[in-house]
Design a protein around this motif. Sequence first.
Motif, mmCIF file in Angstrom:
data_model
loop_
_atom_site.group_PDB
_atom_site.id
_atom_site.type_symbol
_atom_site.label_atom_id
_atom_site.label_comp_id
_atom_site.label_asym_id
_atom_site.label_seq_id
_atom_site.Cartn_x
_atom_site.Cartn_y
_atom_site.Cartn_z
ATOM 1 N N THR A 103 5.792 -6.588 -7.739
ATOM 2 C CA THR A 103 5.563 -5.173 -8.011
ATOM 3 C C THR A 103 6.732 -4.341 -7.521
ATOM 4 O O THR A 103 7.443 -4.727 -6.596
ATOM 5 N N ASP A 104 6.914 -3.171 -8.173
ATOM 6 C CA ASP A 104 7.901 -2.211 -7.684
ATOM 7 C C ASP A 104 7.238 -1.117 -6.858
ATOM 8 O O ASP A 104 7.900 -0.172 -6.423
ATOM 9 N N ASP A 105 5.924 -1.251 -6.631
ATOM 10 C CA ASP A 105 5.164 -0.256 -5.874
ATOM 11 C C ASP A 105 5.100 -0.685 -4.406
ATOM 12 O O ASP A 105 4.379 -1.620 -4.050
ATOM 13 N N ALA A 106 5.848 0.014 -3.545
ATOM 14 C CA ALA A 106 5.866 -0.323 -2.116
ATOM 15 C C ALA A 106 4.682 0.295 -1.371
ATOM 16 O O ALA A 106 4.528 0.075 -0.166
ATOM 17 N N ARG A 107 3.853 1.049 -2.105
ATOM 18 C CA ARG A 107 2.648 1.626 -1.509
ATOM 19 C C ARG A 107 1.468 1.443 -2.463
ATOM 20 O O ARG A 107 0.913 2.413 -2.982
ATOM 21 N N PRO A 108 1.067 0.214 -2.712
ATOM 22 C CA PRO A 108 -0.063 -0.012 -3.614
ATOM 23 C C PRO A 108 -1.387 0.359 -2.939
ATOM 24 O O PRO A 108 -1.485 0.426 -1.715
ATOM 25 N N ASP A 109 -2.413 0.598 -3.755
ATOM 26 C CA ASP A 109 -3.767 0.805 -3.240
ATOM 27 C C ASP A 109 -4.392 -0.565 -2.980
ATOM 28 O O ASP A 109 -4.361 -1.447 -3.842
ATOM 29 N N ILE A 110 -4.990 -0.724 -1.790
ATOM 30 C CA ILE A 110 -5.582 -2.006 -1.391
ATOM 31 C C ILE A 110 -7.076 -1.788 -1.194
ATOM 32 O O ILE A 110 -7.490 -0.870 -0.477
ATOM 33 N N SER A 111 -7.915 -2.614 -1.836
ATOM 34 C CA SER A 111 -9.369 -2.428 -1.778
ATOM 35 C C SER A 111 -10.057 -3.750 -1.477
ATOM 36 O O SER A 111 -9.475 -4.832 -1.620
ATOM 37 N N GLY A 112 -11.346 -3.626 -1.038
ATOM 38 C CA GLY A 112 -12.110 -4.831 -0.751
ATOM 39 C C GLY A 112 -13.542 -4.518 -0.390
ATOM 40 O O GLY A 112 -14.055 -3.415 -0.648
ATOM 41 N N THR A 113 -14.201 -5.504 0.230
ATOM 42 C CA THR A 113 -15.590 -5.348 0.663
ATOM 43 C C THR A 113 -15.700 -5.776 2.125
ATOM 44 O O THR A 113 -14.924 -6.611 2.615
ATOM 45 N N VAL A 135 -15.389 1.460 5.879
ATOM 46 C CA VAL A 135 -16.180 0.885 4.788
ATOM 47 C C VAL A 135 -17.298 1.842 4.407
ATOM 48 O O VAL A 135 -18.007 2.377 5.282
ATOM 49 N N GLN A 136 -17.469 2.058 3.113
ATOM 50 C CA GLN A 136 -18.509 2.950 2.619
ATOM 51 C C GLN A 136 -19.880 2.290 2.724
ATOM 52 O O GLN A 136 -19.987 1.063 2.879
ATOM 53 N N PRO A 137 -20.971 3.084 2.660
ATOM 54 C CA PRO A 137 -22.318 2.498 2.696
ATOM 55 C C PRO A 137 -22.538 1.425 1.628
ATOM 56 O O PRO A 137 -23.368 0.528 1.802
ATOM 57 N N SER A 138 -21.799 1.517 0.547
ATOM 58 C CA SER A 138 -21.924 0.527 -0.529
ATOM 59 C C SER A 138 -21.268 -0.797 -0.160
ATOM 60 O O SER A 138 -21.404 -1.791 -0.882
ATOM 61 N N GLY A 139 -20.526 -0.815 0.955
ATOM 62 C CA GLY A 139 -19.800 -2.028 1.340
ATOM 63 C C GLY A 139 -18.400 -2.096 0.764
ATOM 64 O O GLY A 139 -17.680 -3.075 0.984
ATOM 65 N N GLN A 140 -17.989 -1.060 0.022
ATOM 66 C CA GLN A 140 -16.647 -1.033 -0.578
ATOM 67 C C GLN A 140 -15.692 -0.249 0.318
ATOM 68 O O GLN A 140 -16.083 0.703 0.998
ATOM 69 N N TRP A 141 -14.444 -0.664 0.332
ATOM 70 C CA TRP A 141 -13.419 0.077 1.052
ATOM 71 C C TRP A 141 -12.124 0.096 0.276
ATOM 72 O O TRP A 141 -11.833 -0.820 -0.492
ATOM 73 N N THR A 142 -11.349 1.166 0.460
ATOM 74 C CA THR A 142 -10.033 1.305 -0.175
ATOM 75 C C THR A 142 -9.070 1.946 0.807
ATOM 76 O O THR A 142 -9.403 2.956 1.442
#
Length: 462
Positions: free
Chosen positions: A117-127, A148-155
Amino acid sequence: TVTGPLGNGGVTDDTTPTLSGGGQAPGDTVTIKDNGTEIGQVIVDEDGKWTFTPSTPLNDGDHELTIIVTDPAGNASVESDPYTVIVDTFAPDQPVITSVIDDQGAVTGPLAAGDITDDARPDISGTAAPGSVISVYANGTLIGTTTVQPSGQWTLPGTALLNDLATGVNNLTATATNSAGNVSDPTGVYSITVDTRAPDASTAASLSDDVGAITGTIISGDITDDSNPTYSGSAEPGATVIIYDKAVEIGRVPVDGAGNWSFTPTTPLTAGDHSFTNAVLDAAGNKSPVSVHIDFMVDTRPVAISITQVFDDAGTVTGPLGNGGVTDDTTPTISGQATPNATVTIYNNGVAIGTVTSTSLGNWSFSAPILDEGDHSFTATVTTAATGESPHTPPFNLEIDTPAPAKPGTGGTGSIDDVTDDVGAIQGSIGNGGTTDDTTPTLSVAAQTPVNTPPITKTAPK
């Protein structure tokens, strides 16, 4: 990882938390109880303060801590209100990195593990466990945290990173920390490679014509009849070459392992001016500078050439001449039809005698130079920059005859040769000055046949 004061009802991973208090009389004894069971005593210091750290670790779970203060005379206070702490020494579940998103540059979208990638600041997500704090690392160095959000998702947005990812391989991992300060095991490694260097521009780009009589390399400024010319060159293997015509993208082609690429328009180019350039796009999405342009014109007009007329405008007999005719005009006008705005070359007996340019309607006309007596065979060709010189037209043949006919009369005497009487009893030739009863005698001369006319016989009136 989480330290500091614990509020009443707080959660901690510290099984030997330090209890403290104040406002007591120096020398008093403080008895500490845990869920009603005494776990220790301390003496209030001269400042009226006291501290206590359990010698036996507290178990996981809720602990209602209370105290009773006893003075040196043995008088004991009532038991204090409970101060509850929750001991939690269990690490949260291991989090997961589910996606890394490139939202910068020419190539964007999800990045699979191992991508460039050429993006040195990508968005990183998970659970992960809701409410836990996610710490994200690149090659073991913390690059940002998120909850982490109540849904269990994080970004972790790229804009929230502590710094740019380093050029090269970045092994991304994440841990989850719960409210007690317990840290999970790290995620598996999610590796991406950051490449922000633009590739070199394509080299040796060339344009090729493989249609019609004139083929080969199209040099900038040329005219071609190939509406699907082949554009090719060399670039970084594995990259993509973007093709532009007058700065508008018209296609993309891959660069093979040997560094070669080739593009042929699937839609024929329109007639007129064109300017081809290209840019190289690498796998990371970095784009090279635009190449040097090749300017050219597409001319797909059909080739046309004909001789439609040869005109005699000299002497007493004028007008259009038929193919194979005879004329006394030594500079006849030759005309016809050709490809509009093209060069027409006129030939006489296979030798070029001049050129003219056809009009926008395709008409052309040429006045021949002075021609010799005798037979002449005219042909014409048309030449365009796109197609070269065409084949010759079918020949238009003429004979030029300019000598005047001989003086009338036998031997060129300039007189009538004979007058004949064919009426009455006396017939025959009437001599000069003779008498006859024939009111319609026949006069005759021996004369040369005029050009383009049959032999002439004149009869005198009665």
